[in-house]
Design a protein around this motif. Sequence first.
Motif, mmCIF file in Angstrom:
data_model
loop_
_atom_site.group_PDB
_atom_site.id
_atom_site.type_symbol
_atom_site.label_atom_id
_atom_site.label_comp_id
_atom_site.label_asym_id
_atom_site.label_seq_id
_atom_site.Cartn_x
_atom_site.Cartn_y
_atom_site.Cartn_z
ATOM 1 N N MET A 32 -8.956 -4.863 5.219
ATOM 2 C CA MET A 32 -7.856 -5.717 4.800
ATOM 3 C C MET A 32 -7.311 -6.535 5.969
ATOM 4 O O MET A 32 -7.033 -7.738 5.831
ATOM 5 C CB MET A 32 -6.739 -4.860 4.201
ATOM 6 C CG MET A 32 -7.032 -4.343 2.809
ATOM 7 S SD MET A 32 -7.216 -5.679 1.604
ATOM 8 C CE MET A 32 -5.605 -6.453 1.688
ATOM 9 N N GLU B 105 0.829 -1.206 0.000
ATOM 10 C CA GLU B 105 0.000 0.000 0.000
ATOM 11 C C GLU B 105 0.863 1.256 0.000
ATOM 12 O O GLU B 105 0.518 2.254 -0.653
ATOM 13 C CB GLU B 105 -0.932 -0.010 1.206
ATOM 14 C CG GLU B 105 -1.931 1.136 1.197
ATOM 15 C CD GLU B 105 -3.067 0.949 2.177
ATOM 16 O OE1 GLU B 105 -3.577 1.954 2.693
ATOM 17 O OE2 GLU B 105 -3.445 -0.220 2.415
ATOM 18 N N MET C 54 -10.391 0.946 4.426
ATOM 19 C CA MET C 54 -9.720 -0.148 3.735
ATOM 20 C C MET C 54 -8.744 -0.881 4.640
ATOM 21 O O MET C 54 -8.603 -2.114 4.562
ATOM 22 C CB MET C 54 -8.985 0.395 2.508
ATOM 23 C CG MET C 54 -8.230 -0.658 1.727
ATOM 24 S SD MET C 54 -7.425 0.004 0.259
ATOM 25 C CE MET C 54 -6.519 -1.451 -0.293
ATOM 26 N N SER C 55 -8.053 -0.150 5.516
ATOM 27 C CA SER C 55 -7.078 -0.781 6.407
ATOM 28 C C SER C 55 -7.733 -1.802 7.318
ATOM 29 O O SER C 55 -7.250 -2.937 7.455
ATOM 30 C CB SER C 55 -6.358 0.283 7.235
ATOM 31 O OG SER C 55 -5.667 1.181 6.413
ATOM 32 N N ARG D 250 -9.072 5.690 -2.750
ATOM 33 C CA ARG D 250 -8.891 4.649 -1.735
ATOM 34 C C ARG D 250 -10.178 4.445 -0.957
ATOM 35 O O ARG D 250 -10.757 5.397 -0.421
ATOM 36 C CB ARG D 250 -7.776 5.039 -0.779
ATOM 37 C CG ARG D 250 -7.441 3.972 0.267
ATOM 38 C CD ARG D 250 -6.311 4.451 1.161
ATOM 39 N NE ARG D 250 -5.863 3.414 2.071
ATOM 40 C CZ ARG D 250 -6.418 3.166 3.244
ATOM 41 N NH1 ARG D 250 -7.438 3.899 3.662
ATOM 42 N NH2 ARG D 250 -5.954 2.195 4.017
ATOM 43 N N PRO D 251 -10.681 3.197 -0.863
ATOM 44 C CA PRO D 251 -11.947 2.949 -0.157
ATOM 45 C C PRO D 251 -11.868 3.336 1.316
ATOM 46 O O PRO D 251 -10.818 3.265 1.949
ATOM 47 C CB PRO D 251 -12.158 1.442 -0.328
ATOM 48 C CG PRO D 251 -11.326 1.071 -1.506
ATOM 49 C CD PRO D 251 -10.130 1.976 -1.471
#
Length: 328
Positions: free
Chosen positions: A147, A124, A143-144, A139-140
């Motif tokens: 994921m 990333e 997202m972190s 970036r959604p």
Amino acid sequence: MDMSVTAWEAELTTIYGSDQEFYHHYTWKIILEILTVIVALVGLSGNTVVLWILGFHMRRNAFSVYIVNLAGADFLFLFCFIIYFLYSTFNLHITKEVISRFVSIVAMFAYISGLSILSTISTERCISVLWPIWYHCRRPTHMSAIMCALLWALSLLLSMLEGNYCDFPNWGVHHVWCQVLDFITVAWLILLFVLLSGSSLALMTRLLCGSQRLLPTRLYMTIMITVLVFLLCGLPFGFHWFLIVRFSNEYLALFHLSKTVQLLSCVNSCANPFIYFFVGSFRQRWQKQRHTLRLVLQRAFQDTPEVDELGESLPGETLYMSGTRQRQ
């Protein structure tokens, strides 16, 4: 992780021939185990501090979520070594099956999770450098966290299946399934290694080469040092676990290699908190102001170049980690 010390002793006596030579090697085994436990205890303390500060005393952002989960994986991995040491040293009233199933599965789960999260961090970061406009705008959200949840779930699934079908007592019964699971797990680890190495190499190339070279930031240095330590200390554990450990005779004969690899893996999990604190405090004038651990961690993930050469570019409360201008 070796789970049957008695079998080792019988095998080693046969291999080395004499009792004197056997006890010489057994002494080295004990020394390596003690060093491993010391490193694991230090690593538990360091990762606990990181979890406490980043989890409860700092604002969450894109990379801090990954770092919290990486510290959790390292903590879990080190904790497994402590449990095994207590069992083997003090002969706790825990059956061998519980140790071989639970501890080995949890250790494998933590190792795969840590490698997965570290590869995601590096990948990333590489995307954010190579395609900054797309990364910052498309970036959604969250997202972190998404994921990390997916990586934890996948790692848990792989480790549970490996523990169920590939444990040594039942290995012959599930030989075919074990081979399939080994292939899937090794393929996943190789993919993670390729992503980790490729993204790190791309970042280093962008930093050192080309007409539009990037200025180094503390976040970049933190990621690069963490990746380097993993490649040197953490990666051998994966090779040893999924390659050498499958060949029981050779595994027993190379017990020094096993203990050394375990020690290096604990060093890898222990080193990350010290990397953060070192990068965060590097080139700072400590006598000018009181630097708390929170501020040091904040500096370690700073994604803006230093304004001056003395490292006093920004006041502590105005430093922002990478991603504070991004959506989490």
